[in-house]
Design an enzyme around this catalytic site. Sequence first.
Site, mmCIF file in Angstrom:
data_model
loop_
_atom_site.group_PDB
_atom_site.id
_atom_site.type_symbol
_atom_site.label_atom_id
_atom_site.label_comp_id
_atom_site.label_asym_id
_atom_site.label_seq_id
_atom_site.Cartn_x
_atom_site.Cartn_y
_atom_site.Cartn_z
ATOM 1 N N PRO A 171 40.103 41.141 52.292
ATOM 2 C CA PRO A 171 39.873 41.896 51.035
ATOM 3 C C PRO A 171 41.277 42.024 50.560
ATOM 4 O O PRO A 171 42.312 42.111 51.207
ATOM 5 C CB PRO A 171 39.348 43.177 51.809
ATOM 6 C CG PRO A 171 39.876 43.413 53.302
ATOM 7 C CD PRO A 171 39.671 41.856 53.705
ATOM 8 N N GLU A 172 41.151 42.254 49.315
ATOM 9 C CA GLU A 172 42.591 42.451 48.608
ATOM 10 C C GLU A 172 42.500 43.783 47.940
ATOM 11 O O GLU A 172 41.801 44.670 48.576
ATOM 12 C CB GLU A 172 42.685 41.225 47.448
ATOM 13 C CG GLU A 172 42.495 39.966 48.103
ATOM 14 C CD GLU A 172 42.607 38.964 46.588
ATOM 15 O OE1 GLU A 172 43.114 39.398 45.739
ATOM 16 O OE2 GLU A 172 42.081 37.623 46.937
#
Length: 287
Positions: free
Chosen positions: A2-3
């Site tokens: 995830p960013e």
Amino acid sequence: MPELPEVETIRLGLAPHLAGARLVRVVARRPDLRFPLPEGFVQRLTGARVGDLGRRGKYILAPLDRGDTLVMHLGMTGRFVVEAGGPPEAPGQTALAAPADPKHAHIIFETEAGVSLTYFDARRFGFMDLVATDVLGSHPRFARMGPEPLGDSFDAGHLARAIAGRRQCAKTLLLDQSLVAGLGNIYVCEALHRARISPVKPAGEVGLPALAVLVSAVREVLAAAIVAGGSTLRDYASVDGTTGYFQHDFRVYGREGEACPTKRCQGIVARTVQAGRSTFYCPVCQT
């Protein structure tokens, strides 16, 4: 992995249940995740009151009234499930679409309000740590971290100073967390396309006007992704169990062979590999 938008979505989903809450019971069903849990993890958390939840890069930060901050990184498959008297919620994070498997329920936080927050992590690439709040900024995980891309310190001047004379590709440098915090492969590809900057161009050759456009593009793509609840590829779902929608707005990521969406551009989205990661871009309008 995830960013920033996915982690921020998770933080926003956890905050109503965790910020300001006192932890009356903490259960660690195993001594480690990616790394061993810190010494006295359960004892140091039990009875503590949580302050306002923060985020630094891809980390969620939960300051405690005992002088520590609970640092949480979700890895690839970390997720929370919140039970607060109604249907369980899956706080916006890296979560497989299938219901959480009880055998992967590793950490449980219970609050005095009767809320239970369970951390699941099938692959155990996530981790938790307790760091003294007054030295958090100098901790090895944060000491060299660059500015937040949505903060005032991230501007064209900062980028110009950071990349001056650098021959590394623009795409590779933007993934460097010491240059800017929280950016990852997806949103760098999208921002570079919006700014019409080639991902393979040496960063030091990007002029100040183009860097100003890039800063705006980074901010725009991150803000839009947060509003959309992040991007769902394989592992991500939001706090209420729904998936993010920003993947439907991708201009280039994952669109190899499709027409470039830039107006009047006749290019076709291409794919290359940089530092072991797929890069998607338009070879015509990104120069």
